[in-house]
Design a protein around this motif. Structure first.
Motif, PDB file in Angstrom:
ATOM      1  N   LEU A  25      37.038  37.109  47.449  1.00  0.00           N
ATOM      2  CA  LEU A  25      37.446  36.017  46.599  1.00  0.00           C
ATOM      3  C   LEU A  25      38.065  36.169  45.505  1.00  0.00           C
ATOM      4  CD1 LEU A  25      34.530  33.263  47.151  1.00  0.00           C
ATOM      5  CD2 LEU A  25      36.913  33.164  48.349  1.00  0.00           C
ATOM      6  N   LEU A  26      37.339  37.608  45.084  1.00  0.00           N
ATOM      7  CA  LEU A  26      37.675  38.099  43.539  1.00  0.00           C
ATOM      8  C   LEU A  26      38.876  39.098  43.723  1.00  0.00           C
ATOM      9  CD1 LEU A  26      34.037  38.948  42.450  1.00  0.00           C
ATOM     10  CD2 LEU A  26      35.468  36.750  41.838  1.00  0.00           C
ATOM     11  N   VAL A  27      39.148  39.947  44.584  1.00  0.00           N
ATOM     12  CA  VAL A  27      40.173  40.655  44.662  1.00  0.00           C
ATOM     13  C   VAL A  27      41.022  40.642  46.147  1.00  0.00           C
ATOM     14  CG1 VAL A  27      38.691  42.520  43.460  1.00  0.00           C
ATOM     15  CG2 VAL A  27      38.835  42.665  45.955  1.00  0.00           C
ATOM     16  N   ARG A  28      42.265  41.232  45.748  1.00  0.00           N
ATOM     17  CA  ARG A  28      43.490  40.948  46.961  1.00  0.00           C
ATOM     18  C   ARG A  28      43.176  42.410  47.747  1.00  0.00           C
ATOM     19  NH1 ARG A  28      46.481  39.694  42.396  1.00  0.00           N
ATOM     20  NH2 ARG A  28      47.003  37.585  42.367  1.00  0.00           N
ATOM     21  N   VAL A  29      42.731  42.331  48.866  1.00  0.00           N
ATOM     22  CA  VAL A  29      42.449  43.472  49.989  1.00  0.00           C
ATOM     23  C   VAL A  29      42.802  43.102  51.488  1.00  0.00           C
ATOM     24  CG1 VAL A  29      40.666  44.794  48.681  1.00  0.00           C
ATOM     25  CG2 VAL A  29      39.998  42.531  50.248  1.00  0.00           C
ATOM     26  N   LYS A  30      43.842  42.174  51.408  1.00  0.00           N
ATOM     27  CA  LYS A  30      44.568  41.656  52.662  1.00  0.00           C
ATOM     28  C   LYS A  30      43.525  40.997  53.738  1.00  0.00           C
ATOM     29  CE  LYS A  30      48.404  44.714  51.556  1.00  0.00           C
ATOM     30  NZ  LYS A  30      49.467  45.858  52.293  1.00  0.00           N
ATOM     31  N   GLY A  31      42.574  40.580  53.244  1.00  0.00           N
ATOM     32  CA  GLY A  31      41.574  40.136  54.384  1.00  0.00           C
ATOM     33  C   GLY A  31      40.666  41.061  54.718  1.00  0.00           C
ATOM     34  N   LEU A  32      40.612  42.154  54.386  1.00  0.00           N
ATOM     35  CA  LEU A  32      39.656  43.240  54.959  1.00  0.00           C
ATOM     36  C   LEU A  32      38.401  42.855  54.722  1.00  0.00           C
ATOM     37  CD1 LEU A  32      39.165  45.994  56.372  1.00  0.00           C
ATOM     38  CD2 LEU A  32      39.660  47.096  54.220  1.00  0.00           C
ATOM     39  N   PHE A  33      37.900  42.585  53.259  1.00  0.00           N
ATOM     40  CA  PHE A  33      36.673  42.234  53.034  1.00  0.00           C
ATOM     41  C   PHE A  33      36.234  40.932  53.518  1.00  0.00           C
ATOM     42  CE2 PHE A  33      36.560  44.362  48.914  1.00  0.00           C
ATOM     43  CZ  PHE A  33      36.569  45.819  49.581  1.00  0.00           C
ATOM     44  N   ALA A  34      37.079  39.930  54.018  1.00  0.00           N
ATOM     45  CA  ALA A  34      36.570  38.654  54.683  1.00  0.00           C
ATOM     46  C   ALA A  34      36.173  39.061  56.070  1.00  0.00           C
ATOM     47  CB  ALA A  34      37.890  37.742  54.637  1.00  0.00           C
ATOM     48  N   ILE A  35      37.003  39.713  56.898  1.00  0.00           N
ATOM     49  CA  ILE A  35      36.718  40.234  58.147  1.00  0.00           C
ATOM     50  C   ILE A  35      35.170  40.964  58.098  1.00  0.00           C
ATOM     51  CG2 ILE A  35      37.264  41.698  59.923  1.00  0.00           C
ATOM     52  CD1 ILE A  35      40.255  41.379  59.129  1.00  0.00           C
ATOM     53  N   LEU A  36      35.045  42.056  57.273  1.00  0.00           N
ATOM     54  CA  LEU A  36      33.601  42.597  57.477  1.00  0.00           C
ATOM     55  C   LEU A  36      32.644  41.570  57.036  1.00  0.00           C
ATOM     56  CD1 LEU A  36      34.740  45.979  55.310  1.00  0.00           C
ATOM     57  CD2 LEU A  36      34.251  45.416  57.955  1.00  0.00           C
ATOM     58  N   ILE A 111      21.985  39.519  44.355  1.00  0.00           N
ATOM     59  CA  ILE A 111      22.691  40.781  44.181  1.00  0.00           C
ATOM     60  C   ILE A 111      23.946  41.227  44.394  1.00  0.00           C
ATOM     61  CG2 ILE A 111      21.971  43.327  44.168  1.00  0.00           C
ATOM     62  CD1 ILE A 111      19.189  42.452  44.359  1.00  0.00           C
ATOM     63  N   GLY A 112      23.966  40.811  45.835  1.00  0.00           N
ATOM     64  CA  GLY A 112      25.341  41.093  46.374  1.00  0.00           C
ATOM     65  C   GLY A 112      26.621  40.426  45.908  1.00  0.00           C
ATOM     66  N   GLY A 113      26.223  39.100  45.328  1.00  0.00           N
ATOM     67  CA  GLY A 113      27.133  38.304  44.598  1.00  0.00           C
ATOM     68  C   GLY A 113      27.641  38.856  43.125  1.00  0.00           C
ATOM     69  N   PHE A 114      26.678  39.289  42.513  1.00  0.00           N
ATOM     70  CA  PHE A 114      27.130  40.157  41.270  1.00  0.00           C
ATOM     71  C   PHE A 114      27.481  41.578  41.491  1.00  0.00           C
ATOM     72  CE2 PHE A 114      23.930  36.898  39.765  1.00  0.00           C
ATOM     73  CZ  PHE A 114      24.615  36.840  38.541  1.00  0.00           C
ATOM     74  N   SER A 115      27.257  42.373  42.564  1.00  0.00           N
ATOM     75  CA  SER A 115      27.721  43.358  42.731  1.00  0.00           C
ATOM     76  C   SER A 115      29.330  43.312  43.075  1.00  0.00           C
ATOM     77  CB  SER A 115      27.225  44.372  43.843  1.00  0.00           C
ATOM     78  OG  SER A 115      25.558  44.240  43.597  1.00  0.00           O
ATOM     79  N   SER A 116      29.561  42.310  43.728  1.00  0.00           N
ATOM     80  CA  SER A 116      31.264  42.295  44.402  1.00  0.00           C
ATOM     81  C   SER A 116      31.896  42.380  42.964  1.00  0.00           C
ATOM     82  CB  SER A 116      31.207  40.883  44.844  1.00  0.00           C
ATOM     83  OG  SER A 116      31.004  39.872  44.252  1.00  0.00           O
ATOM     84  N   ALA A 117      31.525  42.002  41.759  1.00  0.00           N
ATOM     85  CA  ALA A 117      32.277  42.033  40.741  1.00  0.00           C
ATOM     86  C   ALA A 117      32.738  43.491  40.121  1.00  0.00           C
ATOM     87  CB  ALA A 117      31.663  41.534  39.376  1.00  0.00           C
ATOM     88  N   LEU A 118      32.088  44.486  41.024  1.00  0.00           N
ATOM     89  CA  LEU A 118      32.335  45.893  40.584  1.00  0.00           C
ATOM     90  C   LEU A 118      33.751  46.301  41.377  1.00  0.00           C
ATOM     91  CD1 LEU A 118      29.051  47.804  41.459  1.00  0.00           C
ATOM     92  CD2 LEU A 118      30.226  47.248  39.113  1.00  0.00           C
ATOM     93  N   PHE A 119      34.267  45.320  42.364  1.00  0.00           N
ATOM     94  CA  PHE A 119      35.448  45.540  43.074  1.00  0.00           C
ATOM     95  C   PHE A 119      36.553  45.398  42.159  1.00  0.00           C
ATOM     96  CE2 PHE A 119      33.031  44.124  47.188  1.00  0.00           C
ATOM     97  CZ  PHE A 119      33.035  45.504  47.359  1.00  0.00           C
ATOM     98  N   LEU A 120      36.331  44.372  41.027  1.00  0.00           N
ATOM     99  CA  LEU A 120      37.484  44.430  40.201  1.00  0.00           C
ATOM    100  C   LEU A 120      37.829  45.448  39.338  1.00  0.00           C
ATOM    101  CD1 LEU A 120      35.893  41.015  38.825  1.00  0.00           C
ATOM    102  CD2 LEU A 120      38.155  41.231  40.017  1.00  0.00           C
ATOM    103  N   LYS A 121      36.871  46.478  39.274  1.00  0.00           N
ATOM    104  CA  LYS A 121      37.619  47.895  38.744  1.00  0.00           C
ATOM    105  C   LYS A 121      38.283  48.674  39.556  1.00  0.00           C
ATOM    106  CE  LYS A 121      33.201  47.916  35.921  1.00  0.00           C
ATOM    107  NZ  LYS A 121      33.807  48.075  34.575  1.00  0.00           N
ATOM    108  N   VAL A 122      38.593  48.329  40.742  1.00  0.00           N
ATOM    109  CA  VAL A 122      39.301  48.917  41.850  1.00  0.00           C
ATOM    110  C   VAL A 122      40.653  48.444  42.534  1.00  0.00           C
ATOM    111  CG1 VAL A 122      39.065  50.490  43.976  1.00  0.00           C
ATOM    112  CG2 VAL A 122      37.194  50.324  42.541  1.00  0.00           C
ATOM    113  N   PHE A 123      40.389  47.183  42.709  1.00  0.00           N
ATOM    114  CA  PHE A 123      41.182  46.526  43.605  1.00  0.00           C
ATOM    115  C   PHE A 123      41.758  45.496  42.420  1.00  0.00           C
ATOM    116  CE2 PHE A 123      38.090  47.622  46.534  1.00  0.00           C
ATOM    117  CZ  PHE A 123      39.192  48.415  47.449  1.00  0.00           C
TER     118      PHE A 123
END
Length: 216
Positions: A25-36, A111-123
């Motif tokens: 929901l936070l970053v654009r990864v072409k649906g890869l994170f949604a599948i996982l 914790i997983g929800g908050f940790s997902s914000a780290l993806f914003l630094k990469v994607f």
């Protein structure tokens, strides 16, 4: 999948599932994170759903996720998203085999929800809640509002004191009355003034004759 009977494993599974789903929901990864995320959470629910706990917990979880998406895309104030978070936690904790297990998977979700914000630094970001961010920027960070804009337009304009300034009082400028300050000067009523500066809604005035003398 008996290993899912362990509360610590349940914590890790929910943490990873939430990490990827919210990350989608936070970053654009072409649906890869949604599948996982979907694959991991499907594994969690398929193992823990029994005759006592039906598919309604899955529906509760999906509805909660949908509310988060709706809040981010449409409402953007966080209230509906908070309700969605609560529903998702309930959907995860109810099928848990024990109280400790339920607490751990709830923690894993948070914790997983908050940790997902780290993806914003990469994607690249999806800019979910972008409207709310823009609103906060205009009102809080920049101090922007219609009143401030109106007050800043008063700089350099002339007016007349309605009351005595000791050193605050009321002035009339172009037919409108404003509270103002003369700084350290005392000014009597019915005196011509000029607006020297505006700081927020604080209007600093000066006697017009004093300003004209200083300019000569």
């Amino acid at each position: 999948m008996e290993w899912l009977d362990s509360p610590s494993i349940g914590f890790v599974v929910v943490f990873l599932g939430t990490l990827f789903l919210i990350g989608e929901l936070l970053v654009r990864v072409k649906g890869l994170f949604a599948i996982l995320g979907i694959a991991i959470m499907a594994m969690y629910f398929s193992y823990h759903i029994t005759g006592d706990v039906g598919l309604w917990v899955v529906i509760l979880y999906i509805v909660g996720l949908a509310l988060i998406v709706i809040d981010g895309k449409v409402i953007t104030d966080g209230t509906v998203a908070l309700l969605g978070v609560v529903l998702m936690i309930i959907g995860l904790a109810v099928p848990a085999p024990s109280f400790i297990y339920g607490v751990l998977v709830s923690m894993g979700f948070i914790i997983g929800g908050f940790s997902s914000a780290l993806f914003l630094k990469v994607f690249p970001s999806r800019n979910l809640w972008a409207k709310m961010t823009l609103k906060d920027k205009l009102t809080n960070e920049l101090g922007y509002n219609s009143i401030n804009e109106q007050y800043h337009q008063l700089v350099g304009k002339r007016g007349r004191t309605i009351s005595s300034f000791r050193p605050t009082g009321t002035v009339e400028i172009e037919g409108e009355q404003y509270s103002a300050t003369s700084g350290g000067s005392w000014i009597e009523a019915n005196q011509d003034i000029i607006v020297m500066s505006v700081d927020g809604t604080r209007i600093l005035i000066k006697l017009l004759e004093d300003e004209e003398k200083q300019g000569e």
